[in-house]
Motif scaffolding. Structure first.
Motif, PDB file in Angstrom:
ATOM      1  N   MET A   1      -2.027  -9.986   2.704  1.00  0.00           N
ATOM      2  CA  MET A   1      -1.755  -9.681   1.410  1.00  0.00           C
ATOM      3  C   MET A   1      -2.481  -8.544   1.214  1.00  0.00           C
ATOM      4  O   MET A   1      -3.486  -8.212   0.833  1.00  0.00           O
ATOM      5  N   GLY A   2      -1.704  -7.375   1.366  1.00  0.00           N
ATOM      6  CA  GLY A   2      -2.293  -6.214   1.840  1.00  0.00           C
ATOM      7  C   GLY A   2      -3.013  -5.295   1.060  1.00  0.00           C
ATOM      8  O   GLY A   2      -3.496  -5.921  -0.042  1.00  0.00           O
ATOM      9  N   ALA A   5      -3.635  -5.983  -2.108  1.00  0.00           N
ATOM     10  CA  ALA A   5      -2.602  -6.984  -2.308  1.00  0.00           C
ATOM     11  C   ALA A   5      -3.491  -8.406  -2.650  1.00  0.00           C
ATOM     12  O   ALA A   5      -3.285  -9.214  -2.616  1.00  0.00           O
ATOM     13  N   GLY A   6      -4.533  -7.960  -3.132  1.00  0.00           N
ATOM     14  CA  GLY A   6      -5.248  -8.907  -3.959  1.00  0.00           C
ATOM     15  C   GLY A   6      -6.127  -9.883  -3.276  1.00  0.00           C
ATOM     16  O   GLY A   6      -6.991 -10.024  -3.664  1.00  0.00           O
ATOM     17  N   CYS A  39      -0.147  -9.631   4.458  1.00  0.00           N
ATOM     18  CA  CYS A  39       1.117 -10.009   3.473  1.00  0.00           C
ATOM     19  C   CYS A  39       2.289 -10.297   4.453  1.00  0.00           C
ATOM     20  O   CYS A  39       3.380 -10.551   4.062  1.00  0.00           O
ATOM     21  N   PHE A  44       3.348 -18.691   4.224  1.00  0.00           N
ATOM     22  CA  PHE A  44       2.878 -19.309   3.135  1.00  0.00           C
ATOM     23  C   PHE A  44       3.755 -20.416   3.184  1.00  0.00           C
ATOM     24  O   PHE A  44       5.150 -20.398   3.450  1.00  0.00           O
ATOM     25  N   CYS A  60       6.046 -10.327   2.872  1.00  0.00           N
ATOM     26  CA  CYS A  60       6.300 -10.746   1.499  1.00  0.00           C
ATOM     27  C   CYS A  60       7.270 -10.048   0.778  1.00  0.00           C
ATOM     28  O   CYS A  60       7.027  -8.583   0.652  1.00  0.00           O
ATOM     29  N   ASN A  62       7.021  -9.140  -2.216  1.00  0.00           N
ATOM     30  CA  ASN A  62       5.951  -8.390  -3.167  1.00  0.00           C
ATOM     31  C   ASN A  62       5.403  -7.235  -2.483  1.00  0.00           C
ATOM     32  O   ASN A  62       4.803  -6.210  -3.323  1.00  0.00           O
ATOM     33  N   LEU A  63       5.339  -7.179  -1.049  1.00  0.00           N
ATOM     34  CA  LEU A  63       4.901  -6.005  -0.466  1.00  0.00           C
ATOM     35  C   LEU A  63       5.579  -4.573  -0.720  1.00  0.00           C
ATOM     36  O   LEU A  63       6.980  -4.729  -0.231  1.00  0.00           O
ATOM     37  N   CYS A  69       0.324  -4.117  -2.942  1.00  0.00           N
ATOM     38  CA  CYS A  69       0.979  -5.343  -3.574  1.00  0.00           C
ATOM     39  C   CYS A  69       1.718  -4.857  -4.943  1.00  0.00           C
ATOM     40  O   CYS A  69       0.965  -4.340  -5.545  1.00  0.00           O
ATOM     41  N   ILE A  71       2.484  -6.816  -7.375  1.00  0.00           N
ATOM     42  CA  ILE A  71       2.047  -7.684  -8.384  1.00  0.00           C
ATOM     43  C   ILE A  71       0.649  -7.816  -8.481  1.00  0.00           C
ATOM     44  O   ILE A  71       0.147  -8.626  -8.735  1.00  0.00           O
ATOM     45  N   LEU A  75      -1.315 -11.333  -9.901  1.00  0.00           N
ATOM     46  CA  LEU A  75      -1.246 -12.371  -8.908  1.00  0.00           C
ATOM     47  C   LEU A  75      -1.435 -13.661  -9.362  1.00  0.00           C
ATOM     48  O   LEU A  75      -0.560 -14.845  -9.049  1.00  0.00           O
ATOM     49  N   PHE A  80       0.438 -16.672  -7.500  1.00  0.00           N
ATOM     50  CA  PHE A  80       0.009 -16.323  -5.914  1.00  0.00           C
ATOM     51  C   PHE A  80      -1.627 -16.388  -6.048  1.00  0.00           C
ATOM     52  O   PHE A  80      -2.205 -15.499  -5.474  1.00  0.00           O
ATOM     53  N   CYS A  83      -3.546 -15.466  -2.842  1.00  0.00           N
ATOM     54  CA  CYS A  83      -3.735 -14.042  -2.362  1.00  0.00           C
ATOM     55  C   CYS A  83      -5.027 -13.622  -2.817  1.00  0.00           C
ATOM     56  O   CYS A  83      -5.653 -12.536  -2.397  1.00  0.00           O
TER      57      CYS A  83
HETATM   58  S1  SF4 Z   1       1.810 -11.401  -3.459  1.00  0.00           S
HETATM   59 FE1  SF4 Z   1       1.104  -9.407  -2.954  1.00  0.00          FE
HETATM   60  S2  SF4 Z   1      -0.940 -10.040  -2.221  1.00  0.00           S
HETATM   61 FE2  SF4 Z   1       0.352 -11.669  -2.060  1.00  0.00          FE
HETATM   62  S3  SF4 Z   1       1.238 -11.707   0.006  1.00  0.00           S
HETATM   63 FE3  SF4 Z   1       2.768 -10.759  -1.617  1.00  0.00          FE
HETATM   64  S4  SF4 Z   1       2.254  -8.489  -1.420  1.00  0.00           S
HETATM   65 FE4  SF4 Z   1       0.436  -9.509  -0.411  1.00  0.00          FE
END
Ligand code: SF4
Length: 293
Positions: A1-2, A5-6, A39, A44, A60, A62-63, A69, A71, A75, A80, A83
């Motif tokens: 979760m880069g 990425a929270g 991420c 998951f 992911c 969302n990446l 990230c 979002i 999150l 999420f 994350c």
């Molecule tokens: S939701 Fe955001 S923080 Fe979580 S895995 Fe996806 S990109 Fe990474």
């Protein structure tokens, strides 16, 4: 979760809690220097922590292309929570910048990406061990084993600097066992010095949902204890060993964790607490504790 990425950045922000006992700057996620490995590399399973299923090695959705990230600010409401809990202990930037010399998985070959994703969880485990070993060296009561701790820390650090091929072949479980023996001895010494007694040995105990308000757990061993959704409001957890304790949704409101050791940021991020929770200097107060007050 880069990056942003929270999983790491947004949950650790009350710096007033931090009074570093030793240099752990390399043992905290630095998303700016990572290619969003957590991420992508990790799987998951759709659950209360993750809104979707995702296979290991798949980015992911969302990446974003810049490894941020998409979002980040939402999150938790978007499902999420996992994350916001995770931390790589600095493995992300080590693998990105050192092990693979700054070559992004997006621009390298498919084989390069695969090796990067394989190596990341290995280095993450080693960095988690470095976290514990570094902390153990700050415990005065553990002085009789400081020389062994230093040797093991150096060995572990050296392992993290191995080549991708060597890391891929590493028996990290065996190394973890070796470190664990030393951490156990450290725990015994530290708890004995603060009055932790055998009757406070709750190692691996099933305390899920337990009502432990105001409990005297000073110097207790809670190694690997299942404290999911336990009520520890106002509990005395000073100088307790919390290595591997499952603190998901554990209520730590007004609990005193001063001097508690082997507590990691991901564990704390998964718990509940508030401004009255007293923390050891090794961790920071999760932002979401105050955000929902
Ligand atoms: S939701 Fe955001 S923080 Fe979580 S895995 Fe996806 S990109 Fe990474």
């Amino acid at each position: 979760m880069g990056k942003y990425a929270g999983r790491m950045r947004d949950h650790t922000t009350d710096q007033s809690d931090q009074s570093d006992q030793s240099d752990r700057s390399g043992l905290r996620g630095d998303c700016e220097r990572c290619f969003g490995l957590c991420c992508v590399a990790l799987p998951f399973a759709a659950s209360a922590d993750f809104a979707i299923d995702k296979q290991a090695g798949t980015p992911c959705p969302n990446l974003r292309g810049d490894h941020r990230c998409g979002i980040h600010a939402e999150l938790r409401p978007r499902g999420f929570t996992g994350c916001t809990v995770y931390d790589c202990f600095g493995a992300g930037q080590k693998v990105s910048q050192l092990t693979f010399g700054g070559q992004d998985w997006r621009t390298g070959s498919r084989e390069h990406a695969r090796r990067m994703f394989d190596v990341f969880p290995v280095v993450r485990q080693l960095h988690e061990l470095l976290w514990y070993l570094t902390e153990a060296l700050t415990l005065p009561a553990a002085r009789p084993v400081h020389a062994d701790l230093r040797r093991t820390l150096e060995k572990t650090e050296a392992l993290t600097r191995r080549t991708p091929e060597e890391l891929g072949a590493l028996d990290v479980g065996a190394h973890r066992q070796e470190v664990n023996v030393l951490l156990l001895r450290t725990s015994e010494l530290a708890r004995a010095a603060t009055g932790g007694s055998k009757k406070k040995n709750r190692r691996g105990a099933d305390l899920m949902g337990a009502r432990l308000q105001g409990a005297d757990l000073r110097g207790a061993s809670l190694r690997g204890a299942y404290l999911i959704a336990a009520d520890l409001t106002g509990a005395d957890l000073r100088d307790a060993d919390l290595i591997g304790a499952d603190l998901r949704d554990t209520d730590l409101t007004d609990a005193d964790l001063t001097g508690a050791f082997f507590l990691t940021q991901p564990q704390l991020n998964a718990a509940r607490g508030g401004p009255g929770t007293r923390l050891p200097g090794s961790v920071t107060r999760p932002a979401h504790w105050t955000a929902r007050l």
